[in-house]
Design a protein around this motif. Sequence first.
Motif, PDB file in Angstrom:
ATOM      1  N   LEU A 177       0.634  -1.486  -0.113  1.00 22.10           N
ATOM      2  CA  LEU A 177      -0.263  -0.283  -0.049  1.00 22.10           C
ATOM      3  C   LEU A 177       1.178   1.927  -0.583  1.00 22.10           C
ATOM      4  O   LEU A 177       0.604   2.085  -0.376  1.00 22.10           O
ATOM      5  N   ALA A 178       2.089   1.573   0.510  1.00 22.94           N
ATOM      6  CA  ALA A 178       2.361   2.000   0.375  1.00 22.94           C
ATOM      7  C   ALA A 178       3.063   2.869  -0.135  1.00 22.94           C
ATOM      8  O   ALA A 178       2.859   3.975  -0.850  1.00 22.94           O
ATOM      9  N   LEU A 232       4.175  11.313   4.018  1.00 22.66           N
ATOM     10  CA  LEU A 232       4.109   9.294   4.201  1.00 22.66           C
ATOM     11  C   LEU A 232       5.259   9.540   3.496  1.00 22.66           C
ATOM     12  O   LEU A 232       5.985   8.851   3.307  1.00 22.66           O
ATOM     13  N   GLU A 233       5.805  10.262   2.539  1.00 26.54           N
ATOM     14  CA  GLU A 233       7.112   9.972   2.195  1.00 26.54           C
ATOM     15  C   GLU A 233       8.137  10.401   2.714  1.00 26.54           C
ATOM     16  O   GLU A 233       9.311  10.235   2.215  1.00 26.54           O
ATOM     17  N   VAL A 271       6.337   5.574  -7.661  1.00 32.56           N
ATOM     18  CA  VAL A 271       6.999   5.387  -6.564  1.00 32.56           C
ATOM     19  C   VAL A 271       7.251   3.268  -6.377  1.00 32.56           C
ATOM     20  O   VAL A 271       6.211   3.082  -7.111  1.00 32.56           O
ATOM     21  N   MET A 272       8.444   3.581  -6.381  1.00 34.08           N
ATOM     22  CA  MET A 272       8.637   1.790  -6.745  1.00 34.08           C
ATOM     23  C   MET A 272       9.107   0.703  -5.000  1.00 34.08           C
ATOM     24  O   MET A 272       8.797   1.796  -4.456  1.00 34.08           O
ATOM     25  N   GLY A 273       8.131  -0.154  -5.031  1.00 34.29           N
ATOM     26  CA  GLY A 273       8.334  -0.922  -3.925  1.00 34.29           C
ATOM     27  C   GLY A 273       9.171  -2.069  -3.374  1.00 34.29           C
ATOM     28  O   GLY A 273       9.548  -2.931  -5.304  1.00 34.29           O
ATOM     29  N   ILE A 285      13.052   1.532   1.728  1.00 35.76           N
ATOM     30  CA  ILE A 285      11.661   2.499   2.084  1.00 35.76           C
ATOM     31  C   ILE A 285      11.041   2.259   0.397  1.00 35.76           C
ATOM     32  O   ILE A 285      12.117   1.768  -0.180  1.00 35.76           O
ATOM     33  N   PRO A 286       9.821   3.213   0.332  1.00 32.47           N
ATOM     34  CA  PRO A 286       8.516   2.924  -0.250  1.00 32.47           C
ATOM     35  C   PRO A 286      10.049   4.151  -1.756  1.00 32.47           C
ATOM     36  O   PRO A 286      10.489   4.867  -0.859  1.00 32.47           O
TER      37      PRO A 286
END
Length: 330
Positions: free
Chosen positions: A163-164, A187-188, A261-263, A268-269
């Motif tokens: 989700l992040a 959140l970033e 944004v990669m996970g 961290i994201p």
Amino acid sequence: MNRFEVITPADVAIASRLLAENGNVAFAGGVDVIDLSKQNIVSPAALVNLKGLKELDGIELRPSGDLRLGATVKLSEVSEHPAIRARFTAIAEAAGEAATPQIRNLGTVGGNILQRPRCWYFRNPDVNCLKKGGDTCYSIGGLNRYHAILGGGPSFIVHPSNLAPALIAMRASATIVGPSGQRSVELEKFFTLPAVDPKRENSLKPGEIITEVIVPAPSAGARSHYLEAREKQSFDWPLVSVAIVLDRAPGANTVRDARVVMGAVAPIPWRSPEAEAALKSGPLDESRARAAAEAALKDAQPMSDNAYKVVIAKVIVRRAIMSAAGLEAA
């Protein structure tokens, strides 16, 4: 696993006070907390039950267009909500990719954001690695197939949240309540690299609780998409994931704003301003998407066994961009 008691507080203030006491741990769905307890990573004197706190529950689409997600909202509720699917698509898709239907019916927004790394050295109760207070990250000279290719060091874990990345791509912020009062943080900026403190993954302080996540209304021209690659299509954590938000003027083929944004590639994201700049540098087509994917991974530093992640990440980023743009990828 040590013996512990379960305490159900009457409100957030009491919950915060209980969590500030040494050894107490919060839970709502409890999916990760039970695993961590079995692996002797946490040894709570008490589990503080957040499930009954109304301040932490509920999905609200505000008149401003902003989305409010209570921290204890179930992932299944997020993935199935019609308004989220229509206007905050990447968030619904990310929630729907987490784990299995059974776990999505139990796991929460806050729990998914705060889950601990799945590194097999960290999760092994017999290994005192750097993240647990030791002096060695054993992935450097050991098994590192699932570890970081970006932003790693001195620990090379990857952030496991589905989700992040989607929440960060859509500029979400978290409301946090603790002994010092209430604060809001993007959140970033919430997640913490190992270079700052290898034992932490975020800036949450003792006694603090995420009460809600606020996602600002997307612009009329914004479209989003979340995509991940896994080793198996059933329950698994992603090898690589990406959330894309593209904002185009009506009828235009150029991108006026983008978020990439990669996970599962970094501790961290991992947001890529380089990929975003590439998307805004000309007409959006597959060659532009490829250029953005190359830019997103240009600083990758794979370890001995995970160079395959670089290849997969480029493909996933390109495909997610094309899908968000409504274009057909080759």
